[in-house]
Scaffold this motif. Sequence first.
Motif, PDB file in Angstrom:
ATOM      1  N   ARG A  75      -7.597  13.208 -12.783  1.00 36.48           N
ATOM      2  CA  ARG A  75      -6.738  13.635 -11.218  1.00 36.48           C
ATOM      3  C   ARG A  75      -7.937  13.032 -10.062  1.00 36.48           C
ATOM      4  NH1 ARG A  75      -2.472  10.107 -11.361  1.00 36.48           N
ATOM      5  NH2 ARG A  75      -0.649  11.915 -11.605  1.00 36.48           N
ATOM      6  N   TYR A  76      -7.959  12.179  -9.236  1.00 39.55           N
ATOM      7  CA  TYR A  76      -9.202  12.654  -8.301  1.00 39.55           C
ATOM      8  C   TYR A  76      -8.529  12.154  -7.515  1.00 39.55           C
ATOM      9  CZ  TYR A  76     -12.336  12.936 -11.980  1.00 39.55           C
ATOM     10  OH  TYR A  76     -13.515  12.970 -13.277  1.00 39.55           O
ATOM     11  N   LYS A  77      -9.033  12.453  -6.079  1.00 34.47           N
ATOM     12  CA  LYS A  77      -8.444  11.552  -4.974  1.00 34.47           C
ATOM     13  C   LYS A  77      -9.904  11.612  -4.334  1.00 34.47           C
ATOM     14  CE  LYS A  77      -4.407  14.177  -4.448  1.00 34.47           C
ATOM     15  NZ  LYS A  77      -3.466  14.414  -3.751  1.00 34.47           N
ATOM     16  N   MET A  78      -9.761  10.692  -3.014  1.00 29.59           N
ATOM     17  CA  MET A  78     -10.396   9.755  -2.279  1.00 29.59           C
ATOM     18  C   MET A  78     -10.295   9.942  -1.276  1.00 29.59           C
ATOM     19  SD  MET A  78     -11.379   6.093  -3.226  1.00 29.59           S
ATOM     20  CE  MET A  78     -10.201   5.501  -2.260  1.00 29.59           C
ATOM     21  N   LEU A  79     -11.179  10.260  -0.126  1.00 29.20           N
ATOM     22  CA  LEU A  79     -11.482   9.828   1.714  1.00 29.20           C
ATOM     23  C   LEU A  79     -11.793   9.282   1.832  1.00 29.20           C
ATOM     24  CD1 LEU A  79      -9.407  11.230   3.411  1.00 29.20           C
ATOM     25  CD2 LEU A  79     -12.155  12.950   3.738  1.00 29.20           C
ATOM     26  N   ALA A  80     -10.924   8.220   2.875  1.00 34.02           N
ATOM     27  CA  ALA A  80     -11.682   7.149   3.439  1.00 34.02           C
ATOM     28  C   ALA A  80     -11.238   6.981   4.240  1.00 34.02           C
ATOM     29  CB  ALA A  80     -11.174   5.591   2.313  1.00 34.02           C
ATOM     30  N   ASP A  81     -12.232   6.329   6.127  1.00 33.10           N
ATOM     31  CA  ASP A  81     -11.811   6.104   7.192  1.00 33.10           C
ATOM     32  C   ASP A  81     -11.117   5.904   7.629  1.00 33.10           C
ATOM     33  OD1 ASP A  81     -13.465   3.798   6.991  1.00 33.10           O
ATOM     34  OD2 ASP A  81     -15.201   4.289   7.631  1.00 33.10           O
ATOM     35  N   LYS A  82     -11.037   5.124   8.652  1.00 36.12           N
ATOM     36  CA  LYS A  82     -10.130   4.589   9.663  1.00 36.12           C
ATOM     37  C   LYS A  82     -10.195   3.207   9.134  1.00 36.12           C
ATOM     38  CE  LYS A  82     -12.755   4.630  14.359  1.00 36.12           C
ATOM     39  NZ  LYS A  82     -12.718   3.083  13.773  1.00 36.12           N
ATOM     40  N   PRO A  90       2.927  -2.259  -5.739  1.00 34.23           N
ATOM     41  CA  PRO A  90       3.140  -1.450  -7.343  1.00 34.23           C
ATOM     42  C   PRO A  90       2.966  -2.761  -8.188  1.00 34.23           C
ATOM     43  CG  PRO A  90       5.161  -1.654  -5.646  1.00 34.23           C
ATOM     44  CD  PRO A  90       4.234  -1.698  -5.044  1.00 34.23           C
ATOM     45  N   LYS A  91       2.546  -4.149  -7.357  1.00 26.13           N
ATOM     46  CA  LYS A  91       2.240  -5.636  -8.351  1.00 26.13           C
ATOM     47  C   LYS A  91       1.201  -5.194  -8.279  1.00 26.13           C
ATOM     48  CE  LYS A  91       5.880  -8.245  -7.446  1.00 26.13           C
ATOM     49  NZ  LYS A  91       6.200  -9.346  -7.376  1.00 26.13           N
ATOM     50  N   GLU A  92       0.121  -4.741  -7.434  1.00 26.90           N
ATOM     51  CA  GLU A  92      -1.601  -5.494  -7.489  1.00 26.90           C
ATOM     52  C   GLU A  92      -2.361  -3.823  -7.188  1.00 26.90           C
ATOM     53  OE1 GLU A  92      -2.037  -7.991  -4.175  1.00 26.90           O
ATOM     54  OE2 GLU A  92      -0.718  -9.665  -4.869  1.00 26.90           O
ATOM     55  N   SER A  93      -2.952  -3.448  -7.841  1.00 25.60           N
ATOM     56  CA  SER A  93      -3.531  -2.210  -7.714  1.00 25.60           C
ATOM     57  C   SER A  93      -5.199  -2.121  -7.299  1.00 25.60           C
ATOM     58  CB  SER A  93      -2.782  -0.937  -9.025  1.00 25.60           C
ATOM     59  OG  SER A  93      -3.858  -1.341  -9.385  1.00 25.60           O
ATOM     60  N   ILE A  94      -5.425  -1.671  -6.847  1.00 25.21           N
ATOM     61  CA  ILE A  94      -7.569  -1.843  -6.539  1.00 25.21           C
ATOM     62  C   ILE A  94      -7.282  -1.313  -7.789  1.00 25.21           C
ATOM     63  CG2 ILE A  94      -9.297  -0.382  -5.481  1.00 25.21           C
ATOM     64  CD1 ILE A  94      -6.876  -1.437  -2.221  1.00 25.21           C
ATOM     65  N   GLU A 104      -8.685   4.102 -10.524  1.00 32.86           N
ATOM     66  CA  GLU A 104      -7.849   2.896 -10.211  1.00 32.86           C
ATOM     67  C   GLU A 104      -7.078   3.597  -8.552  1.00 32.86           C
ATOM     68  OE1 GLU A 104      -3.319   1.073 -11.632  1.00 32.86           O
ATOM     69  OE2 GLU A 104      -4.524   1.575 -13.197  1.00 32.86           O
ATOM     70  N   ILE A 105      -6.424   3.108  -7.458  1.00 30.89           N
ATOM     71  CA  ILE A 105      -6.079   4.142  -6.643  1.00 30.89           C
ATOM     72  C   ILE A 105      -4.501   4.185  -7.155  1.00 30.89           C
ATOM     73  CG2 ILE A 105      -5.633   3.709  -4.080  1.00 30.89           C
ATOM     74  CD1 ILE A 105      -8.654   2.506  -3.955  1.00 30.89           C
ATOM     75  N   GLU A 125      -7.078   7.330 -10.004  1.00 31.46           N
ATOM     76  CA  GLU A 125      -7.141   8.089 -11.697  1.00 31.46           C
ATOM     77  C   GLU A 125      -7.760   7.459 -12.480  1.00 31.46           C
ATOM     78  OE1 GLU A 125      -3.876   7.477 -15.332  1.00 31.46           O
ATOM     79  OE2 GLU A 125      -2.789   7.481 -13.287  1.00 31.46           O
ATOM     80  N   ARG A 126      -8.415   7.750 -13.325  1.00 27.64           N
ATOM     81  CA  ARG A 126     -10.042   7.769 -13.627  1.00 27.64           C
ATOM     82  C   ARG A 126      -9.093   6.592 -15.211  1.00 27.64           C
ATOM     83  NH1 ARG A 126     -13.256  12.079 -16.197  1.00 27.64           N
ATOM     84  NH2 ARG A 126     -12.191  12.078 -17.558  1.00 27.64           N
ATOM     85  N   VAL A 127      -9.571   5.687 -15.128  1.00 30.91           N
ATOM     86  CA  VAL A 127      -9.004   4.791 -16.593  1.00 30.91           C
ATOM     87  C   VAL A 127     -10.380   5.136 -17.299  1.00 30.91           C
ATOM     88  CG1 VAL A 127      -7.558   3.811 -15.190  1.00 30.91           C
ATOM     89  CG2 VAL A 127      -9.548   2.905 -14.698  1.00 30.91           C
ATOM     90  N   ASP A 128      -9.315   3.849 -18.536  1.00 36.71           N
ATOM     91  CA  ASP A 128     -10.627   3.794 -19.906  1.00 36.71           C
ATOM     92  C   ASP A 128     -10.750   2.479 -19.304  1.00 36.71           C
ATOM     93  OD1 ASP A 128     -11.031   6.512 -20.190  1.00 36.71           O
ATOM     94  OD2 ASP A 128      -9.474   6.258 -21.425  1.00 36.71           O
TER      95      ASP A 128
END
Length: 128
Positions: A75-82, A90-94, A104-105, A125-128
């Motif tokens: 479990r990780y968090k990410m902070l991005a600017d404006k 739900p259909k398309e993840s990054i 994966e976001i 989420e860290r994916v393999d």
Amino acid sequence: MSRLSAQKVIRTINKAISVNPTEISFTQITLKEIDGAFEPRTDNITITVLIYLDDGSTQINVNSSNKGTSYVTNRYKMLADKDANLEVNPKESIKFKNDKEKFEIKAVYPQKVEGIICGYLCDLERVD
């Protein structure tokens, strides 16, 4: 009592990202309405973000052996600017790769103050 202004929040988010910046690149496919029909549009996006461990996570695996103890979490968090303009559905993840790890976001939470988007807080989420 002092009010929270959008410009202060934007400056704070940008300062936090500048302390430990991470550049990520990903391809995002979105559907744009053109002449009444939806057409897929592919964008290659590169943004600078801050990635950190989620402190509130209860999914921590502890591995102990004679050589030491290892704490593993996905479990990780990410902070991005404006200007990141992130969107997840739900259909398309990054998905993106950073330092030989794939992420994966899972969710994007826009941070709004005074009706202005100041940044984006994301669940990773860290994916393999």
